[in-house]
Write an enzyme that holds these catalytic residues in place. Structure first.
Site, short mmCIF file in Angstrom:
data_model
loop_
_atom_site.label_atom_id
_atom_site.label_comp_id
_atom_site.label_asym_id
_atom_site.label_seq_id
_atom_site.Cartn_x
_atom_site.Cartn_y
_atom_site.Cartn_z
N MET A 51 9.02 -1.20 -5.92
CA MET A 51 8.48 -2.48 -6.05
C MET A 51 7.60 -2.93 -6.68
O MET A 51 7.44 -3.82 -6.79
CB MET A 51 10.16 -3.19 -6.10
CG MET A 51 11.28 -2.57 -6.93
SD MET A 51 12.60 -4.60 -6.51
CE MET A 51 11.88 -5.27 -5.36
N HIS A 58 5.97 0.90 2.52
CA HIS A 58 5.49 1.53 1.64
C HIS A 58 5.19 2.80 1.86
O HIS A 58 5.55 4.70 1.47
CB HIS A 58 5.35 1.36 0.92
CG HIS A 58 6.16 -0.33 -0.36
ND1 HIS A 58 5.42 -1.27 -0.11
CD2 HIS A 58 7.74 -0.49 -0.44
CE1 HIS A 58 6.30 -1.76 -0.53
NE2 HIS A 58 7.72 -1.83 -1.57
#
Ligand code: AMP
Length: 300
Positions: A51, A58
């Site tokens: 997101m 990430h």
């Protein structure tokens, strides 16, 4: 510099001569074109859904995918359907320009940044997936509709990206269980790969939501990591229910607001009481100010 590519996509040619640059794709038709080209070349595709508001957690998923696949696709989409609280959705950090630069540095091939209308066209048929008890435990209980939204976005993305491997962080421990269940239920041809939690040197788990914390609040948030370490230590001599009670007391004595602290079976995610099962996991959600933070740790 990353460039937005429209119709005449060139990635497949680039792959052949090994001169790949990051492609930024903003719509489903361009992505579909690109994926069918890659599939026809027999490329192995890794996928990392995010997101945005990207951080090292990430990056760890992206780098693993880059290592294990011919092509890595990252999506950046703040999925409104998985937010049960409109204020949380409105305040979710959005840093798209820096995200693109970030993705480019990890060696990813394609970043897919779609609009909501494209992800959910009018004829989008909502998948029916029976998540069983996962829907009513922990995140399912506290965020009604959340996993329904996760299932909707991931079925759509898996259909578009057609990944061989998809990478998820164990930071969202229950989400990994939900995704595995969804894949099994729908018989989707994708391997789900769970990756370890990345933490700052202080122990605080990297999270997009940390961007909303002041330095003082980040200090406060360390309480979560410390509570998990304490639970791990106590697990040597106490039952799960005893530890959960101590944790509730510790949180009520702290500046943080505890939403839940549960010690669960790693497979069923059911709360443990008097007996341990191997690899039990402590799962916690707590608020620092208005920011909802989630973390977990394997205890035994
Ligand atoms: P999000 O953008 O928050 O939806 O996260 C995208 C993916 O990154 C999810 O699979 C998360 O579990 C994973 N992730 C987020 N934070 C971390 C972290 N600190 N360590 C490892 N994976 C993470």
């Amino acid at each position: 510099m990353a460039k937005t590519v429209k119709k005449d996509l060139v990635l497949s040619a680039c792959v052949e001569i090994n001169c790949c640059k990051l492609l930024v794709i903003n719509n489903v038709s361009d992505l579909t074109l690109q994926i069918s080209e890659l599939k026809s070349l027999g490329k192995k595709i890794g996928f990392v859904p995010t997101m945005g508001a990207l951080h090292i957690g990430h990056a760890s998923l992206m780098k693993r995918s880059v290592r294990e696949n011919d092509i890595t696709v990252v999506s950046i989409f703040v999925n409104p359907r998985q937010f049960n609280n409109p204020e949380d959705l409105a305040k979710y950090p959005r840093t798209i320009e820096t995200d693109i630069e970030f993705v480019e540095k990890t060696g990813v091939d394609i970043v897919f940044i779609p609009e909501e209308d494209d992800v959910y066209p009018v004829n989008f048929s909502v998948p029916e997936v029976d998540l069983g008890r996962l829907e009513v435990l922990m995140e399912g209980r506290m965020r009604p509709g959340h996993f329904d939204g996760v299932v909707q976005v991931l079925t759509r993305f898996f259909q578009l990206v057609q990944p061989d491997n998809a990478y998820f962080g164990l930071k969202d421990f229950q989400q990994v269980a939900v995704v595995r269940k969804m894949v099994e239920y729908l018989h989707l041809p994708v391997n789900i790969i769970a990756c370890p939690i990345y933490r700052e040197s202080s122990g605080l788990a990297f999270s997009s939501r940390n961007q909303r914390l002041t330095e003082a609040q980040k200090e406060e948030a360390l309480f979560i990591y410390k509570s998990l370490l304490k639970a791990k230590e106590l697990a040597k001599k106490m039952t799960p229910v005893q530890i959960a009670e101590i944790m509730k007391q510790d949180y009520s004595d702290s500046s943080m607001e505890l939403e839940y602290f549960e010690i669960v079976d790693p497979v069923t995610l059911e709360s443990l009481t008097d007996e341990w099962t191997p690899d039990a996991v402590a799962c916690v959600v707590a608020y620092v100010g208005e920011v909802r933070l989630i973390d977990n740790m394997q205890l035994n």
